[in-house]
Design a protein around this motif. Structure first.
Motif, mmCIF file in Angstrom:
data_model
loop_
_atom_site.group_PDB
_atom_site.id
_atom_site.type_symbol
_atom_site.label_atom_id
_atom_site.label_comp_id
_atom_site.label_asym_id
_atom_site.label_seq_id
_atom_site.Cartn_x
_atom_site.Cartn_y
_atom_site.Cartn_z
ATOM 1 N N SER A 3 0.826 -1.195 0.000
ATOM 2 C CA SER A 3 0.000 0.000 0.000
ATOM 3 C C SER A 3 0.866 1.252 0.000
ATOM 4 N N SER A 4 0.286 2.344 -0.465
ATOM 5 C CA SER A 4 0.953 3.631 -0.477
ATOM 6 C C SER A 4 0.691 4.347 0.854
ATOM 7 N N PRO A 5 1.661 5.026 1.448
ATOM 8 C CA PRO A 5 3.002 5.277 0.933
ATOM 9 C C PRO A 5 3.918 4.062 1.047
ATOM 10 N N ILE A 6 4.722 3.860 0.011
ATOM 11 C CA ILE A 6 5.650 2.732 -0.022
ATOM 12 C C ILE A 6 6.904 3.096 0.774
ATOM 13 N N PRO A 7 7.314 2.248 1.709
ATOM 14 C CA PRO A 7 8.506 2.567 2.518
ATOM 15 C C PRO A 7 9.778 2.513 1.671
ATOM 16 N N PRO A 8 10.789 3.313 2.032
ATOM 17 C CA PRO A 8 12.076 3.235 1.332
ATOM 18 C C PRO A 8 12.673 1.835 1.424
ATOM 19 N N GLY A 9 13.358 1.423 0.361
ATOM 20 C CA GLY A 9 14.018 0.122 0.344
ATOM 21 C C GLY A 9 13.109 -1.046 0.056
#
Length: 433
Positions: free
Chosen positions: A211-217
């Motif tokens: 789901s958005s927001p997509i975490p970094p990495g």
């Protein structure tokens, strides 16, 4: 009224309310599916791998295919047409044209003592030869491979070198491409493709929707369907936070992937650290298109991986600072190539989809009002089906390239209405008992 009729009345009223509210929220337009395409987004390139409307700067290191520049050209040590000189033939010529510069070759701002080499016996076409010399004989007046020079000296530098003898009049001044018309087409295509409805849901390696927001990495897995254009609508922040993009299925000519990148979240100035593309390579990159419909500045940031797919940003100034490669076509307003190589895997199919497009203008208030008082059994509540996670809702484009993302608000508003109706039913049933 029996229980079945009561439930039907409730659901009908809820659906009518959602539809009316959605129509109102979507900026005064009723949304319905409309076909887009089939579109060949690169047709107006005339077969050139890289094409700019304005200026181009070539610093490093090579383009395996061909280049058409609508403005002026600045260069350093660079190789062009390393693999292919393309398939653009000027009338009456047997050699393909690998380099087109509709403006001038800017020798003053090019790096001294460097050469731009045009390989594979490709020809060059220059629109403006002011302060430019073209020679196909050396300083001993012997026939030689053609050079485009800043002075009337066969060994002058910086210079453009061909590996074949092209006649001087053939080089120019000549204009062989209508860049203004081509980029009008590119911008129209970009805007229209941005209206395609999302069909792809990103998943984590365990198969759970992201789901958005997509975490970094994030390691995102993408599943593709055959015999259709697969569409992923995503904002630039989410795209940049994907570090690995794993393809469970490879894109094909019949099942290409269109990625619509909404850059409004970063003011249409996007620096992208490209993810590792797992499961695909250059041959599959011919069926992937990254569409940046509203971007005005786009950068491939240092430290990214090789981009598998075409960069389609006809409104953007594009800067490549990444030492990794790009495998695909590049269509941008301007270009600064200061990074790795551009590999000759041009976009090679068509795209078609259903869009969410404006078809009518409703009144300012909902014209459909639920009639009657629903009295459904309190144990029966409307079922709310969430939209796919991990992606943005369909992008709605306009002729000016503006992107309307009011669909999310419409769905949320409609969901609230459904829940409110269910709660009202419970209260009325409780009050009457």
């Amino acid at each position: 009224m029996n229980k079945s009729a009561k439930v039907t009345t409730t659901r009908t009223a809820a659906i009518a309310a959602v539809a009316a509210t959605t129509a109102f929220v979507m900026m005064g337009n009723v949304v319905s599916a409309a076909p887009v395409g089939p579109i060949d987004p690169v047709q107006a390139t005339e077969g050139f791998l890289v094409m700019t409307e304005g200026n181009a700067t070539l610093i490093g290191t090579e383009n395996e295919g061909t280049l058409a520049v609508g403005g002026d050209l600045v260069f350093a040590q660079y190789q062009l047409a390393v693999v292919s000189a393309g398939n653009f033939f000027a009338p009456g010529e047997n050699n393909p044209t690998a380099l087109v510069v509709d403006g001038q070759v800017d020798f003053v701002n090019s790096l001294p003592a460097t050469r731009l080499q045009v390989l594979q016996s490709g020809y060059a076409k220059i629109g403006n030869l002011t302060d430019t010399f073209v020679r196909n004989f050396d300083n001993n007046n012997a026939p030689a491979n053609t050079r485009i020079l800043p002075a009337n000296d066969y060994d002058a530098a910086p210079r453009i070198e061909l590996v074949t003898n092209q006649s001087v009049p053939s080089v120019g001044p000549v204009s062989v491409i209508d860049f203004a018309e081509a980029f009008q087409t590119f911008r129209s295509n970009s805007t229209e493709l941005a209206t395609c409805q999302n069909t792809v849901v990103l998943q984590d390696p365990n198969g759970n929707p992201i789901s958005s927001p997509i975490p970094p990495g994030t390691n995102a897995v993408i599943n593709l369907s055959s015999n259709t254009t697969n569409v992923l609508n995503i904002n630039s922040t989410d795209l940049d936070n994907i570090s690995v993009l794993t393809f469970a299925d490879q894109p094909t000519a019949n099942g290409p992937l269109l990625v619509n990148v909404n850059t409004t979240d970063v003011g249409d100035t996007f620096a992208w650290t490209a993810p590792n593309f797992a499961g695909i390579g250059g041959p599959e990159a011919r069926f992937i298109l990254f569409n940046f419909p509203t971007a005005t500045a786009l950068t491939l940031a240092p430290g990214g991986a090789t981009v598998e797919g075409t960069i389609y940003a006809p409104r953007a100034d594009f800067t490549d600072l990444d030492q990794s490669n790009t495998e695909g076509s590049i269509i941008t307003r301007t270009l600064e190539h200061r990074g790795g190589e551009i590999h000759d895997y041009p976009f090679s199919t068509t795209l078609a989809c259903d869009s969410a497009s404006p078809t009518a203008s409703p009144t300012a208030t909902p014209t459909t009002t639920p009639s009657g008082t629903p009295t459904a059994d309190p144990t029966v509540t409307p079922t709310v089906t969430p939209s796919p996670t991990g992606t943005d809702l369909p992008i709605t484009g306009s002729s000016s390239g503006s992107m309307l993302f009011a669909g999310s608000l419409a769905v949320l508003t409609g969901t609230a209405l459904l829940l409110t109706i269910g709660l009202t039913h419970r209260r009325r049933r409780s009050a009457g008992s």
